[in-house]
Scaffold this motif. Structure first.
Motif, PDB file in Angstrom:
ATOM      1  N   GLN A  52      -0.988   1.298 -12.510  1.00 46.45           N
ATOM      2  CA  GLN A  52      -2.243   1.934 -12.897  1.00 46.45           C
ATOM      3  C   GLN A  52      -1.969   3.265 -13.593  1.00 46.45           C
ATOM      4  OE1 GLN A  52      -4.710   3.589  -9.738  1.00 46.45           O
ATOM      5  NE2 GLN A  52      -6.533   2.740 -10.733  1.00 46.45           N
ATOM      6  N   ARG A  53      -1.076   4.060 -13.026  1.00 45.70           N
ATOM      7  CA  ARG A  53      -0.739   5.355 -13.638  1.00 45.70           C
ATOM      8  C   ARG A  53      -0.101   5.172 -15.002  1.00 45.70           C
ATOM      9  NH1 ARG A  53       1.705   7.698  -8.190  1.00 45.70           N
ATOM     10  NH2 ARG A  53      -0.230   8.403  -7.251  1.00 45.70           N
TER      11      ARG A  53
ATOM     12  N   ARG B 261      -2.782   4.111 -17.477  1.00 48.01           N
ATOM     13  CA  ARG B 261      -3.692   5.219 -17.766  1.00 48.01           C
ATOM     14  C   ARG B 261      -3.029   6.232 -18.680  1.00 48.01           C
ATOM     15  NH1 ARG B 261      -7.181   6.691 -12.456  1.00 48.01           N
ATOM     16  NH2 ARG B 261      -7.725   8.449 -13.777  1.00 48.01           N
TER      17      ARG B 261
ATOM     18  N   TRP C 206      -6.795  -0.702 -22.367  1.00 45.49           N
ATOM     19  CA  TRP C 206      -7.892  -0.786 -21.409  1.00 45.49           C
ATOM     20  C   TRP C 206      -8.293  -2.237 -21.144  1.00 45.49           C
ATOM     21  CZ3 TRP C 206     -13.526  -0.856 -22.863  1.00 45.49           C
ATOM     22  CH2 TRP C 206     -14.351  -0.796 -21.731  1.00 45.49           C
TER      23      TRP C 206
ATOM     24  N   LEU D 220      -7.920   0.229 -14.121  1.00 45.87           N
ATOM     25  CA  LEU D 220      -7.446   1.567 -14.461  1.00 45.87           C
ATOM     26  C   LEU D 220      -8.235   2.666 -13.768  1.00 45.87           C
ATOM     27  CD1 LEU D 220      -6.782   1.122 -18.282  1.00 45.87           C
ATOM     28  CD2 LEU D 220      -5.193   0.889 -16.380  1.00 45.87           C
ATOM     29  N   PHE D 221      -9.433   2.364 -13.344  1.00 48.22           N
ATOM     30  CA  PHE D 221     -10.282   3.360 -12.707  1.00 48.22           C
ATOM     31  C   PHE D 221     -10.843   2.771 -11.413  1.00 48.22           C
ATOM     32  CE2 PHE D 221     -10.323   3.964 -17.271  1.00 48.22           C
ATOM     33  CZ  PHE D 221      -9.868   5.260 -17.361  1.00 48.22           C
TER      34      PHE D 221
ATOM     35  N   ASP E 155     -12.443   7.662  -9.137  1.00 48.59           N
ATOM     36  CA  ASP E 155     -12.658   8.054 -10.531  1.00 48.59           C
ATOM     37  C   ASP E 155     -14.140   8.001 -10.883  1.00 48.59           C
ATOM     38  OD1 ASP E 155      -9.871   8.385 -11.255  1.00 48.59           O
ATOM     39  OD2 ASP E 155      -9.726   6.197 -11.138  1.00 48.59           O
TER      40      ASP E 155
END
Length: 138
Positions: free
Chosen positions: A15-16, A19, A60, A67-68, A72
């Protein structure tokens, strides 16, 4: 006693990474665009800008990793509320000062300031439409 430092889970690590890719694509596109505009290549600058946006959209939509998350979304909601509050204060005070200053002959409001105030009005109009749309869908 020693503390064991845990590495992030594979999901969080991915994920990091994605992003960083998402925001890095946008940042690189904007930065390269500004440099190219400074070097008198506005068309190429705009193309590079859009390349960064398309790359961000590909990251995305192209990953199966979310991702969020809820945190978030909570941060975005709080930041949005703060933004709208600050914008409302600026609009209320700015519009009143502009009207009074012009009416009393203290100063003339520049087209830039008038445009900015109408921009704030547009922002609140857009917010109202989005709010009604979301409310109708839930």
């Amino acid at each position: 006693m020693s503390q064991v430092q845990r590495s992030p889970t594979p999901r969080l690590s991915r994920q990091r990474r994605y992003r960083r890719l998402l925001f890095g694509s946008i940042g690189a596109g904007v930065l390269a665009s500004l440099v190219l505009r400074f070097l008198d290549s506005p068309v190429l600058g705009e193309a590079v800008y859009w390349l960064g946006i398309v790359a961000a959209l590909a990251v995305w939509r192209g990953t199966e990793v979310a991702l969020f998350d809820e945190r978030d979304r909570s941060l975005e909601r709080r930041a949005s509320q703060l933004t709208m509050t600050v914008a409302a204060v600026i609009l209320v005070l700015g519009a009143s000062a502009a009207r009074l200053g012009a009416t009393l002959g203290l100063f003339e409001v520049s087209p830039f300031v008038s445009g900015a105030l109408y921009g704030f009005v547009g922002l609140f109009g857009l917010f109202a439409l989005c709010y009604l749309w979301v409310r109708a869908r839930t």
